[in-house]
Every structure is written in C-alpha cells, then in structure tokens.
Design a protein around this motif. Structure first.
Motif, mmCIF file in Angstrom:
data_model
loop_
_atom_site.group_PDB
_atom_site.id
_atom_site.type_symbol
_atom_site.label_atom_id
_atom_site.label_comp_id
_atom_site.label_asym_id
_atom_site.label_seq_id
_atom_site.Cartn_x
_atom_site.Cartn_y
_atom_site.Cartn_z
ATOM 1 N N THR B 143 0.827 -1.208 0.000
ATOM 2 C CA THR B 143 0.000 0.000 0.000
ATOM 3 C C THR B 143 0.857 1.250 0.000
ATOM 4 O OG1 THR B 143 -0.089 -0.247 2.381
ATOM 5 C CG2 THR B 143 -1.998 -0.980 1.148
ATOM 6 N N LEU B 144 1.935 1.210 0.801
ATOM 7 C CA LEU B 144 2.804 2.383 0.893
ATOM 8 C C LEU B 144 3.643 2.548 -0.363
ATOM 9 C CD1 LEU B 144 4.193 2.346 4.500
ATOM 10 C CD2 LEU B 144 3.149 4.263 3.331
ATOM 11 N N ASN B 146 2.961 1.697 -3.320
ATOM 12 C CA ASN B 146 2.146 2.186 -4.428
ATOM 13 C C ASN B 146 2.099 3.700 -4.502
ATOM 14 O OD1 ASN B 146 1.325 -0.098 -5.742
ATOM 15 N ND2 ASN B 146 -0.308 -0.507 -4.286
ATOM 16 N N MET B 147 2.057 4.333 -3.356
ATOM 17 C CA MET B 147 1.838 5.783 -3.415
ATOM 18 C C MET B 147 3.102 6.591 -3.129
ATOM 19 S SD MET B 147 -0.162 6.769 0.018
ATOM 20 C CE MET B 147 0.233 6.087 1.590
ATOM 21 N N SER B 148 4.226 5.919 -2.942
ATOM 22 C CA SER B 148 5.449 6.662 -2.645
ATOM 23 C C SER B 148 6.108 7.153 -3.918
ATOM 24 C CB SER B 148 6.422 5.773 -1.870
ATOM 25 O OG SER B 148 5.855 5.398 -0.646
ATOM 26 N N ASN B 149 6.626 8.358 -3.867
ATOM 27 C CA ASN B 149 7.405 8.852 -4.997
ATOM 28 C C ASN B 149 8.873 8.897 -4.578
ATOM 29 O OD1 ASN B 149 7.672 11.326 -3.543
ATOM 30 N ND2 ASN B 149 5.612 11.856 -4.242
#
Lengths: 538, 245
Positions: B143-144, B146-149
């Motif tokens: 989950t993390l 996926n949204m980390s840049n």
C-alpha cells in the motif's frame, strides 16, 4: 416529481405512496448542460475538453485561496500509510488509488506542480505532475468513489480529512462541467420541487396525511396534523405560522422510510409538542456538501428562511446524516445569526425520555436490535449518545456493533457522499462490505440507522450479502414501543405478514404477503425487498 | 580554504538560516491567510487543564497513533523522541547552556563527556535503526510502495546519511568533537565574523546534508510538526481521549 406521477395525480388523484419507489429511475432525463443550469452556481458551463486543464487550474487556485483545510492537508501529509486499510472502498476494491492518501495524491500531484516551489523546481522527483485530461479522468473516477465519510481522518496521526480534499476536487471539476449526474439531478430536484425526492406540495401533504392515517389505522388514535387545512377534507394544507417547532425530515422519510416519519409524529404527539412541517423546508438533506459550497449554503438557507417566516422557536432536523452535519457546521456561521434553536430529533427524543415526557415500553420490541452509526452523525457531528440512550429504552435486546467498528470508528455504509445511484451499484456493494460484516457479526434481527442514505443503501446491501435483517430508523423502533394513552398496541409484524394482503397498485388480493410480492415483482417491477411499497396487509 | 569548505562552512550556513526561518514564516503566514469557511466542530467541552494535558500527551507520546497503528508507532515514536534528544545534544555545539545546567546538578566536565559519548552514541544508533525501520516499512508494504514517490524514499535515505556520518564521527573520534572548537566556529557564524570550519570530509558531508535538510524542511512534507496544529490532529486527541475515559 416525475412525468408519470404528475400525470397520474391529475387523472385520478393517486396517493404518491402507491407509486413504485426508486426515485432515481423516475427522474426526468435532462441533458448535463440543462442540469448544470439548474444549480445555484449558475455560471457553470460545459468546458470543451481542450480548455479543461487550464480552467481546472483556475478553479483550483480559487479553492486553495478560500479553504485553509485544502492547502494544510496537502502539505502536512507524510504518506505514512496509517489510513491505508481504514477506507471501506480500499478494503472492498483493493484498488491502490482507493487508499485515502493515494486518492489525495491525485490532487496533490497537480497542486505540487502548479502551486508549490518544490514541485516547480523538482517536478516528478517529488511526485509533481502537470494537469492534463488524463489526470482529470483519474480524478473523476476516484473522487467519485469516496463517500466523504472521514473514517481515514480518525486514523490519521495528523487528523487529515480526505473528505475535504474530495469536496474540493469535486467542486473544481464541477467548474468545468464535470459534476456528478446523480448529485446534480438531486440538487436540481431540490431547487425545482423543494426536496430531493422531487415531491410537489400536494404530494408532500398527502404523505403527511398518509402517515397520520396509518397511525389512526394501526393505533386508533388521532394525531395532530402538522399543518393547517382550510377544510378538513382538503388534500392541500399550509404550515402553521407561529408554531413552536419546525420539523424538517429528509424527504425520503415521506416517501420510502414512512415508519420513521410515523415515529417522529408519535414522539411529537406523545410530548404534546406544538410543531409544524412545511413543503418549503421539506428536505433535511443538503447535497451541496457533496460537491459545492454555494449549493450547500443555498440549500441550508431555505430551512432558515422558512423557519424565520413561520416564526418558530426551534428547528428539529429528522434522521438525516449529512444533512445534520451540514446544518450543525454551517447553519450558524453561514446563515446566522439565528432567531431559533437547532436540534436533532434524536437529541430531542432523548431529552423527552429523560424528562419523563414520553414513555417507552421496551418489552414490545423483543428482537435483537443493533445500531449503525452513520458516518456523518458520528464523525461529522459527534452525535453518538442519544441514539444509544433511546434504543436502550426502546428495545429489550439492544446489542452494539464491535467497538472498533462503531462510534467514530464506524464503517461507512458505502452509499453516502452522493454515490447512492444505480450506476455505481457495484462499487457501493464492495464499499458496503465492511459495514455489512460488522452488522452480521452482531447477529441482530433489526438494524436501526438514523440516516436516510444509509437506510436506502442497507435495503440493498443486506440482501446482497444474504443477511436477513430488517432495516429501519431509530424512530421506527420508538414508534413501536411508545406508550400513548388510549392507543392500541401495534400488532406484531409477523402476524401482519402472515395475513392476507392486497396489491395497492391494481387492487388484486393475495393469500399471503409473499405471493403479493411475487406479483409486484412480476407485474410492477418492484424488487422484493421493496415490495411493502405496493403490498399492504389487509 | 578550498572552495568547498568555504561554501559549506561559511556561505551555506547563512542561506540555511534564512531559508529555514524565512521558510517557516512564509508557510505559516500563507496558511493563516486562508479563511476557514466550514470548521468541523467535534470537540467535547473540556477544562483548560484537561486540554493542556491532552495536547501535551498528544505531542509527547502520540497516544492516538499508538492505539490506531501500532506498527507505525514503533517506528515513528522512537524516531521523533531520539530526534528531539539529538537536537538537544547538538545544542552543546552552539552554546554552553546545556553543560552549565548539567554542572549545576552535579556533573563534572568528565562526567558530561562520558554521558555524551555513551548516551549520544546509543541515541544515534536508535535513530539509525528507527529510520531504517521506516524505510523498510515503506518498501515492503504494498500500500505504501504504491503511493510513494522518489522523494519519499530519498528523505529517509538522507536521514540515514546524516545519521551514518554523525555516528562515524563518534566511533572514529575525530578531534573536532572538541566542543570549544565548534562553539567558536558557530559563534563566528552568529556574530557575522565567520572563521574556518573543521575540514574533515566526514564532518563536511554531515554538515552539508544537515543544512540541505533544514533548507528543504519548510517546503516539503517535513513541515508536518507545524501542520498538525492546522489540521485536526490535536482536536482528535482531545475528542478521542475523552471518549476512551
């Protein structure tokens, strides 16, 4: 109201309750352009696709300047992931973009690129992205799959409220004409007919009359009609000027959840309250909160104006979730100062029970009753105790949902936030799964939900997950257990179900309710869980 | 002095000071200038004493996070606590107030040095482990991830770099851990008469990374300790604690 009902009414003066429900199906099919014109924010237009990114940025700038929450929430999020598995849509769909922080990131990446120093300097390294029509497509998908329930905000270590960002994103999209068809229709209904259901004034008073007659049939008592009729035989009525209380129900209570309206009328009757209702304030809901502050204020103002016109001392809101959240948070600040007090019907009922002004006989409700906390009451307005107090006094066997899934931790029913439309049925059922499971685990027979949207959603959700649970409001149960002098004790529901029944649409008679329901499904296309709208026990 | 030493030791510190304090004022002023049209009022009435107690505990022990996401708390809380201790420890490099306080309660100069080396090193190691934990968590949780840049990882790597260089100085025991040298140097910076900094490459790396972090702090997500006062984080702690009781 729909074409069909208007025609019927003029032809043979039909009671609106005799018509099949599902207002969404009945709503007139307007073109999106025409719908937009009907909203309060009249300068909305369908912007051609090429100009959208540019116009979106302008609208974003306006939103960022007018609401502190948006910029602070976007800046403060560290993407720690505490919200990840808290969202019912993420649990239900497992789509990574349905994670609250990830959903917000769709908005944040554009914000970073166009409105922050870091994004302008470092670009995609810090996740900034140019506004394009592709991004807009993602926005449309994911900001219209958020029910603005705020559960994530309870788990966020910073209290960041994704719902605020969803509201902002939807308002921005509305400015280029990409509003939500369903929400626009409902708001257009409200400005046109005066309530979400699109009920005209005659239908409104008919419904109130219907409820009064139901009480007379069932309990044998005459309750005071919350309006003034020139002639007792008249169908049309007027609100009582100078009454003490103005009761504002969600219009669905007059259309689908009639038992809730009956419960409220019985509470007012038992307390001997001087109250009135009005077609101009026949809607407690405020769909403006789902997409546009302008509509939010405008819709709320209608209630304030009507209360001022009638000179009431108190406005009581019915069992509506987001309507109460909207009212509680803005009525004083946006449309004040007020000449009257504002109270929720649950708070009012609780006080009456405490003061001994109404008496409840809880032995009449023996089934296990449980309570679903609507997100907007629990997290948006902190209304948690009155319904519990009422249910403990109104039902013998009141069981709570597990503590980690109730009160402010409650799961959204999956139909709030303006998503209560047939088109999104798949998403709604997936999103409603955690709530349905929480309720299943209680093992209750009756589910009390003080929210019209939750009721509509649970009516579909419960059968979808094969749960045999009766859905109703808290006031429905009060209506069953309330002690009124001279009133007959309402018959057991099962007994009524076992007897003969009649289809009110074509006057055909049947030996049982089930047979009537089969008939209604076949002939009138009314789904079985809603067949009580057509079939009556005799 | 080489160009690098001059830049890192004499020019950059002034940029850092301006960017750090100016940045914070700029951001806070920016936030305050935006109106709050729909405040969501969800707090319970509480006495001033209760409020102060709840806010203090919310800031000091993150009880809300402990109840709701324990895995994250085990990384985040130790991280922030040792970060606070490290900041206090570095205060010794600027001023002798901490030393004087310790002496007032009976520490000798040797005792302070001993405390600094044992306690400071331990805290540094905990810091390193806590950041590593947060980094592993970000990489391993789908989950993390996926949204980390890139920046989300980079910040953690950056902190690891600062911690690693700092700890190296501890272990190698370089001569400029001499407090007086550092105090002289910073005094020079503050009085606008800068003198040459120590020229050891490990120190300069540590110093450079720390300064760049401070510059970016107001403009990145690291502004969250200020942001929490503008969101509902503090409000929640008031509501929820009341409820639990």
């Amino acid at each position: 109201m729909s074409n069909m009902s208007e025609k019927d009414m003029s032809e043979k003066d039909v009671n609106p309750f005799d018509l099949p429900p599902s207002p969404s199906k009945e709503m007139p099919n307007m073109s999106p352009e025409k719908l937009l014109k009907k909203l309060a924010f009249k300068n909305i237009e369908m912007v051609p696709e090429k100009e959208r990114p540019q116009k979106i940025l302008k609208a974003m700038e306006a939103v960022l300047k007018e609401r502190r929450s948006v910029a602070t929430y976007l800046d403060t999020c560290t993407k720690c992931g505490a919200c990840a598995e808290r969202c019912h849509f993420y649990i239900g769909t497992e789509d990574p973009y349905n994670m609250p922080a990830h959903r917000v990131d769709l908005f944040r990446k554009v914000y970073k690129k166009h409105f922050t120093i870091g994004g302008k300097l470092l670009g995609s390294f810090i996740g900034a992205e140019e506004m394009t029509n592709e991004v807009l497509e993602e926005w449309r998908k994911y900001f219209y799959s958020c029910t603005e329930c705020r559960r994530c905000s309870i788990f966020c270590p910073f209290g960041i409220d994704t719902a605020e960002i969803t509201m902002a994103a939807r308002e921005v999209m509305l400015r280029v004409g990409l509003g939500m068809n369903y929400v626009n229709k409902i708001i257009a209904n409200l400005y046109g007919a005066g309530n979400n259901m699109g009920m005209q004034e005659l239908a409104f008073w008919n419904s109130v009359q219907f409820c009064a007659e139901e009480i007379k049939d069932e309990m044998g008592i005459e309750v005071e009609f919350p309006g003034v009729k020139e002639n007792p035989e008249d169908k049309m009525a007027k609100p009582k000027v100078g009454a003490e209380i103005l009761y504002v129900p969600p219009s669905a209570d007059l259309f689908v959840n009639v038992d809730t309206q009956i419960g409220a009328m019985l509470v007012f009757h038992a307390a001997g309250a001087d109250y009135t209702m009005s077609h101009s304030a026949s809607e407690a809901a405020d769909f403006g909160i789902f997409q546009d502050y302008v509509d939010l204020k405008e819709i709320n103002k209608r209630v304030v104006d009507e209360a001022n016109r009638l000179g009431v001392k108190k406005v009581i809101y019915g069992e509506c979730g987001h309507g109460w959240r909207a009212a509680k948070n803005i009525i004083e600040a946006w449309n004040g100062p007020l000449n009257f007090k504002v109270e929720h019907i649950l708070e009012y009922t609780e006080r009456l029970i405490r003061e001994g002004k109404i008496k409840l006989d809880k032995s009449r409700v023996k089934e296990v009753v449980t309570l679903h906390d609507p997100c907007n009451l629990a997290r948006g307005a902190k209304l948690l105790e009155p319904q519990r107090y009422i249910l403990r006094h109104a039902a013998t066997n009141f069981k709570e949902v597990a503590p980690e899934k109730s009160r402010e931790y409650t799961f959204c029913c999956g139909g709030g936030g303006g998503l209560l439309t047939e088109e999104l049925m798949d998403l709604r059922m997936k999103g409603g799964k955690p709530a349905a499971e929480a309720i299943r685990d209680v093992g209750a027979k009756i589910l009390a939900v003080p929210c019209a949207i939750c009721k509509a959603q649970f009516h579909v959700l419960m059968p979808y997950y094969n749960l045999d649970i009766e859905v109703g409001g808290v006031l429905d149960i009060v209506g069953k257990s309330i002690v009124i002098e001279g009133a007959k004790v309402p018959e057991e529901v099962e007994e009524a179900m076992a007897g003969k029944s009649k289809c009110s649409l074509c006057d055909a008679e049947f030996s049982s309710m089930d047979k009537c329901c089969e008939h209604a499904e076949k002939e009138h296309k009314i789904s079985k869980d809603q067949c009580n709208m057509a079939c009556e026990s005799m | 002095m080489s160009v690098i030493v001059t830049f890192v030791g004499i020019i950059l510190p002034y940029i850092t000071i301006v960017a750090f304090f100016g940045g914070f004022i700029y951001r806070i002023k920016g936030w305050l200038s935006i109106p709050v049209p729909m405040p969501i009022s969800v707090t319970y009435p509480q006495s001033r004493g209760e409020q102060v107690k709840n806010i203090a505990s919310a800031i000091l022990i993150f009880p809300d996070l402990f109840r709701k996401d324990r895995n994250l708390w085990f990384g985040a809380w130790p991280f922030h606590v040792v970060l606070a201790i490290i900041i206090i420890g570095h205060w010794r490099l600027f001023m002798d107030i901490p030393d004087r306080i310790l002496m007032a309660i009976g520490y000798t100069t040797q005792g302070i040095e001993h405390l600094s080396s044992v306690f400071g090193t331990t805290v540094g190691i905990i810091f390193f482990i806590a950041v590593l934990y947060l980094l592993v968590r970000r990489i391993t949780q789908v989950t993390l991830r996926n949204m980390s840049n890139p920046a989300d990882y980079f910040v953690l790597l950056w902190l690891l770099g600062i911690a690693a260089t700092g700890l190296t100085m501890r272990f190698v025991g370089l001569p400029y851990t001499n407090i007086a040298t550092m105090q002289n140097y910073f005094w020079g910076i503050f009085t606008l008469h800068p003198i040459a900094p120590p020229t050891d490459p490990i120190f300069l790396t540590h110093y450079l990374l720390a300064q760049l972090l401070l510059i970016s702090l107001p403009f990145s997500k690291l502004i969250h300790p200020i942001g929490i006062f503008f969101t509902q984080g503090i409000k929640h702690s008031l509501v929820v604690q009341k409820q639990v009781r």
